[in-house]
Design an enzyme around this catalytic site. Sequence first.
Site, short mmCIF file in Angstrom:
data_model
loop_
_atom_site.label_atom_id
_atom_site.label_comp_id
_atom_site.label_asym_id
_atom_site.label_seq_id
_atom_site.Cartn_x
_atom_site.Cartn_y
_atom_site.Cartn_z
CB CYS A 273 75.84 -23.59 11.95
SG CYS A 273 73.54 -24.09 10.80
NE ARG A 274 71.59 -24.03 19.09
CZ ARG A 274 70.40 -24.64 19.33
NH1 ARG A 274 69.67 -24.10 17.76
NH2 ARG A 274 70.04 -24.68 20.17
#
Length: 108
Positions: A66-67
């Site tokens: 993810c981020r």
Amino acid sequence: MNVGEITPRQFLVRLTQPKPVVLVDVREDWELKIAAVPVDFVHIPLGQLAQRAAELDPATETVVICRSGGRSLQAATYLARQGFTQVNNLSGGILAWSAELDPSIPVY
């Protein structure tokens, strides 16, 4: 339930090995437009994972990104609870990938 951690550099080394591995990106569409992962991946936003987990093979090693690593850890934990036997969270997410491997990937 066993979720491991893997760094972006370790993941790239892992890709060179013969045993298959799948990268699952759980970010939203708009995030991929800003900072795409520069390798093949399966895109399943976190909010769709429960409905779409059947698209993944529980027997194949799975790495989730993810981020920054929070959502991917949630996703990896969910997959492990669903019977995925080899699940890793990509530590630090796309932010770590940018910092450690490819500064051309935008930070957001």
